[in-house]
Design an enzyme around this catalytic site. Structure first.
Site, short mmCIF file in Angstrom:
data_model
loop_
_atom_site.label_atom_id
_atom_site.label_comp_id
_atom_site.label_asym_id
_atom_site.label_seq_id
_atom_site.Cartn_x
_atom_site.Cartn_y
_atom_site.Cartn_z
N GLY A 231 -10.53 37.70 -31.23
CA GLY A 231 -9.41 36.77 -31.35
C GLY A 231 -8.44 37.25 -32.41
O GLY A 231 -8.31 38.45 -32.67
N SER A 232 -7.77 36.29 -33.04
CA SER A 232 -6.72 36.64 -33.99
C SER A 232 -7.31 37.11 -35.32
O SER A 232 -8.46 36.80 -35.66
CB SER A 232 -5.83 35.43 -34.24
OG SER A 232 -6.58 34.43 -34.91
N GLY A 236 -10.55 35.83 -37.54
CA GLY A 236 -11.54 36.76 -38.08
C GLY A 236 -11.65 36.69 -39.59
O GLY A 236 -12.73 36.87 -40.16
N GLU A 253 -13.46 41.79 -33.34
CA GLU A 253 -12.41 42.46 -32.55
C GLU A 253 -11.17 41.61 -32.70
O GLU A 253 -10.99 40.62 -31.99
CB GLU A 253 -12.77 42.51 -31.06
CG GLU A 253 -14.08 43.19 -30.74
CD GLU A 253 -14.04 44.68 -30.99
OE1 GLU A 253 -12.98 45.22 -31.35
OE2 GLU A 253 -15.10 45.31 -30.84
N CYS A 287 -5.41 42.83 -26.35
CA CYS A 287 -5.40 43.24 -27.76
C CYS A 287 -4.99 44.71 -27.84
O CYS A 287 -4.55 45.17 -28.89
CB CYS A 287 -6.72 42.95 -28.44
SG CYS A 287 -8.12 43.53 -27.57
#
Ligand code: UN1
Length: 499
Positions: A231-232, A236, A253, A287
């Site tokens: 995610g963003s 994270g 990630e 991403c």
């Protein structure tokens, strides 16, 4: 096909899609397609406890037998590919080919993991002591929490689940609140594989649906030693430290701000094809999407002209239509954020081509927008931010050193590439002094990685690696073993301790 028919074809029952508290909308037309039941946060301790007991049984099942479960999952996915792909299109707005591609990615990682299930091995290491042998053994870790994002609503779960399962780890999956339907459908496919497998422990693979409280329970629990989150960077930055603080293992990630350097010798026609797919494919919501184009001054104007022409011809619209290449953004909020970033880029001296809201020839209610090409004078703050939308910033360069410095001068470090026919440039880009990203390609765009390689990146991308290569080691614990088969007890480093 109507939305309801797509849901039914993917195996979802009325009980699963009505009566719940989580509203699900399709990005295609904004239609409300389901009300899904959410997991009660109060049930999380029991769910995690089930996973822990499943672990106690699963860790002793031989890895090749564990691989059999993943082989069956791959078979069930093959059988359900069309229906699940269509559901990905309905729920995430991907064009048909990309929805199917996502399911193919799940099948591919299953195949990879089945092979891996017979290749989980460590080293034998020369001991400095006579009559001794050293070796390394890989053991299962424990429950693996998977927090996945809307843009790859099922593939990213499968990367984690397929590896975790052959590595001996149960899985608890929390999908994005925007895409619970594809998760429920995938779980039903998993359940079919489990039923055919026969004797898997109860609670081996669980799905939890809901908001932050559900994710927080996984993040906080010491009984979930591995927490894989996609995610963003903002997400994270919260998850990573919390998992680390309880000595868990985060696999992160996060954001990417992926660039392509186009050198004077590049095959420009090929570069244009790669740029268009990676910048506007999935409506710029991978991403790994291409976000920055660093073009040599000698070819920059030519390249921008070619791209502007290509962009003007791209069919935008209903992702279910066979000819569409650009579907909707996930929701109107995503479109608002894209428009706001374009405004900021203009204020920083950028020239914007495209980027207009599209209302004609598209289903009403969806967030359709023309992809934007933005010529920038320099790499400004806006360029250095990841915007999850089809915006491609164009920058120029004179020397390769300058281009590599620009490529690296962003907080993110996921994917990167160079288009060049010059061997020295290509190898420099891949060298220690080249790209600082987890993925660096030559004459290929930054997105659409195969599952065989390790996937992930550095800096604010989070440092995690998933999918291929030896990413499986992230799902196991390494044990170093020293075995003495002599009748002496020599100490390492020649230490004497006689008594
Ligand atoms: C993601 O966008 O979160 O390399 C994953 C790719 C895909 C996976 C993207 N195989 O673009």
């Amino acid at each position: 096909m109507t939305h309801t028919a797509t849901l039914t074809a993917a195996g979802l029952t009325p009980a699963e899609i009505t009566g719940g508290t989580l509203a699900v909308h399709s990005p295609i037309d904004g239609a409300l397609v389901a009300h899904v039941h959410e997991t009660n946060p109060a049930d999380m301790p029991a769910i995690i406890a089930r996973s822990v007991s499943a672990f106690k049984a699963w860790r002793t099942v031989p890895a090749p037998r564990r691989g059999e479960l993943v082989r069956l999952l791959g078979e069930e996915l093959r059988a359900a590919k069309a229906e699940l792909g269509a559901l990905v299109t309905l729920e995430a707005g991907k064009i048909t080919s990309e929805g199917l591609g996502e399911v193919q990615e799940m099948i591919d990682i299953c195949d990879f993991a089945v092979g891996l299930s017979r290749q989980i091995y460590g080293l034998t290491i020369a001991s400095e002591r006579p009559g001794h042998r050293m070796m390394e053994t890989w053991h299962p870790m424990g429950p693996c929490g998977v927090i996945s994002a809307f843009n790859f609503p099922v593939a990213v779960w499968s990367w984690n689940a397929a590896l975790a399962l052959v590595c001996g780890d149960p899985v608890i999956w929390k999908p994005s609140e925007k895409t619970p339907l594809t998760a429920i459908a995938s779980m039903k496919i998993m359940d079919r594989a489990l039923a055919r497998f026969g004797d898997a422990p109860e609670g081996l693979v669980q799905l939890v649906i809901g908001g932050p409280a559900i994710g927080e329970a996984l993040v906080a629990s010491k009984d979930v030693p591995i927490l894989s989150a996609t995610g963003s960077t903002r997400m994270g930055s919260i998850v990573g430290p919390k998992v680390a603080a309880r000595w868990g293992r985060p696999i992160l990630e996060l954001g990417g701000n992926n660039a392509m350097i186009v050198a004077p010798s590049a095959d420009l026609d090929m570069a244009v094809r790669a740029i268009v797919f990676s910048a506007v494919g999935t409506a710029g919501q991978r991403c790994t999407s291409l976000r920055r184009l660093i073009a040599h001054h000698s070819i920059r104007a030519d390249l921008v002209a070619k791209l502007a022409k290509a962009y003007a011809s791209l069919p935008i619209g209903d992702p279910r239509r066979a000819t569409t290449l650009i579907g909707p953004l996930v929701d109107h909020g995503a479109r608002d954020r894209m428009l706001a970033q374009l405004e900021k880029a203009r204020a920083e001296g950028g020239t914007v081509h495209g980027g207009a809201t599209v209302t004609e020839g598209v289903p009403q209610g969806g967030a359709y927008i023309a992809p934007a090409l933005v010529e920038m004078p320099t790499q400004t703050d806006t360029v250095r931010e990841e915007t999850f939308a089809p915006i491609l910033y164009v920058l120029g360069y004179d020397t390769l050193d300058e281009a590599i410095a620009l490529q690296n001068d962003v907080p993110q470090g996921l994917s990167s590439c160079i288009f060049t026919l010059n061997l020295r440039e290509a190898e420099t880009f891949l060298s220690a002094a080249g790209s600082d990203c987890g993925i660096a390609n030559v004459n290929i765009g930054p997105s659409g990685a195969e599952i065989g390689g390790a996937f992930g990146g550095e800096k604010e991308t989070g440092g995690g690696r998933e999918s291929g290569s030896d990413a499986w080691k992230g799902y196991m614990r390494r044990q170093t073993n020293t075995i003495n088969y002599s009748a002496q007890l020599p100490l390492a480093q020649g230490v004497k301790f006689d008594f």
